[in-house]
Motif scaffolding. Structure first.
Motif, PDB file in Angstrom:
ATOM      1  N   PHE A  33      66.399  48.670  83.690  1.00 21.80           N
ATOM      2  CA  PHE A  33      67.281  49.655  83.188  1.00 21.80           C
ATOM      3  C   PHE A  33      68.752  49.586  83.980  1.00 21.80           C
ATOM      4  N   ALA A  34      68.779  49.548  85.117  1.00 21.53           N
ATOM      5  CA  ALA A  34      70.057  49.262  85.859  1.00 21.53           C
ATOM      6  C   ALA A  34      70.831  48.278  85.177  1.00 21.53           C
ATOM      7  N   ALA A  35      70.022  47.045  84.895  1.00 24.54           N
ATOM      8  CA  ALA A  35      70.929  45.995  84.260  1.00 24.54           C
ATOM      9  C   ALA A  35      71.268  46.387  82.729  1.00 24.54           C
ATOM     10  N   VAL A  36      70.761  47.161  82.115  1.00 26.42           N
ATOM     11  CA  VAL A  36      70.940  47.394  80.740  1.00 26.42           C
ATOM     12  C   VAL A  36      72.456  48.361  81.071  1.00 26.42           C
ATOM     13  N   LYS A  37      72.711  48.891  82.132  1.00 24.99           N
ATOM     14  CA  LYS A  37      73.798  49.947  82.126  1.00 24.99           C
ATOM     15  C   LYS A  37      74.811  49.217  82.824  1.00 24.99           C
ATOM     16  N   GLU A  38      74.699  48.188  83.527  1.00 26.24           N
ATOM     17  CA  GLU A  38      75.570  47.311  84.252  1.00 26.24           C
ATOM     18  C   GLU A  38      76.137  45.896  83.732  1.00 26.24           C
ATOM     19  N   VAL A  39      75.307  45.416  82.664  1.00 25.78           N
ATOM     20  CA  VAL A  39      75.757  44.242  82.072  1.00 25.78           C
ATOM     21  C   VAL A  39      77.343  44.301  81.560  1.00 25.78           C
ATOM     22  N   THR A  40      78.044  43.196  82.089  1.00 21.82           N
ATOM     23  CA  THR A  40      79.311  43.330  81.757  1.00 21.82           C
ATOM     24  C   THR A  40      79.704  42.549  80.464  1.00 21.82           C
ATOM     25  N   VAL A  41      80.919  42.776  79.834  1.00 26.37           N
ATOM     26  CA  VAL A  41      81.332  42.186  78.757  1.00 26.37           C
ATOM     27  C   VAL A  41      81.276  40.480  78.813  1.00 26.37           C
ATOM     28  N   ARG A  42      81.652  40.066  80.008  1.00 29.37           N
ATOM     29  CA  ARG A  42      81.587  38.673  80.232  1.00 29.37           C
ATOM     30  C   ARG A  42      80.303  38.076  80.228  1.00 29.37           C
ATOM     31  N   GLU A  43      79.196  38.900  80.825  1.00 24.64           N
ATOM     32  CA  GLU A  43      77.861  38.243  80.459  1.00 24.64           C
ATOM     33  C   GLU A  43      77.079  38.244  79.199  1.00 24.64           C
TER      34      GLU A  43
END
Length: 192
Positions: A33-43
């Motif tokens: 869930f943290a990754a859902v919120k933190e994934v960046t545009v670049r990724e």
């Protein structure tokens, strides 16, 4: 045993089009869930090229487009251009939505809904309401992350216009969602 209604069902239970994608991730739900919120545009590797392609009509019409900051979280960037957070159950589900005339190549100006209640009650004819959800559930020692996008027209004309547009952009929309899920998976696996 009671089954909790999803936030997506609460904000957009009736819809004219939808798309669902999912991936299993070998990480705990809170990490995913943290990754859902933190994934960046670049990724999200396909996001910028496909959004640039979508933005060409605006460029030709000399209108400002959506150029997200590559180092910023994708969800934060979407919230800057007409999306609003419609609900969140920490470590489980997040839903954002927007109202607009998405089928207009150079003229889609999102309706400025600022909160969940405005999104849910919006009914002016000639628009479409779009909601995008991420749901994270424990599964097989890891987590399954599911993203669903739903769109509902606010009038028969808007629904027809949106569905014509959807037939054209749906493959790109799906490609972005799959790329987004792959980025979530990579980030969550790195975070452990």
């Amino acid at each position: 045993m009671s089954t909790q209604r999803s936030l997506l069902d609460e904000v957009l239970s009736r819809f004219d089009a939808n798309e669902v994608h999912e991936v299993w991730v070998p990480a705990r739900p809170e990490v995913v869930f943290a990754a859902v919120k933190e994934v960046t545009v670049r990724e999200v590797r396909l996001l910028v090229p496909l959004m640039a392609l979508r933005g060409l009509p605006r460029l030709f019409a000399r209108r400002p487009g959506f150029w997200p900051a590559r180092s910023a979280p994708v969800l934060e960037e979407f919230l800057k251009v007409g999306f609003v957070l419609l609900g969140e159950r920490p470590d489980v589900e997040l839903v954002a939505g927007a109202v607009g005339r998405f089928w207009r190549p150079a003229g889609n100006e999102p309706v400025g809904v600022r909160m969940r209640e405005e999104f849910v009650s919006f009914a002016a004819p000639g628009y479409a309401k779009a909601a995008m959800a991420f749901l994270v559930v424990p599964e097989r020692g890891g987590s399954r992350v599911v993203t669903e996008t739903r769109i509902a027209g606010t009038s028969p004309e808007a629904t027809r216009a949106f569905l014509r547009y959807w037939r054209v952009i749906r493959p790109g929309s799906g490609a972005i969602r799959r790329s987004w899920l792959a980025a979530i998976r990579r980030r969550a696996v790195r975070a452990g």
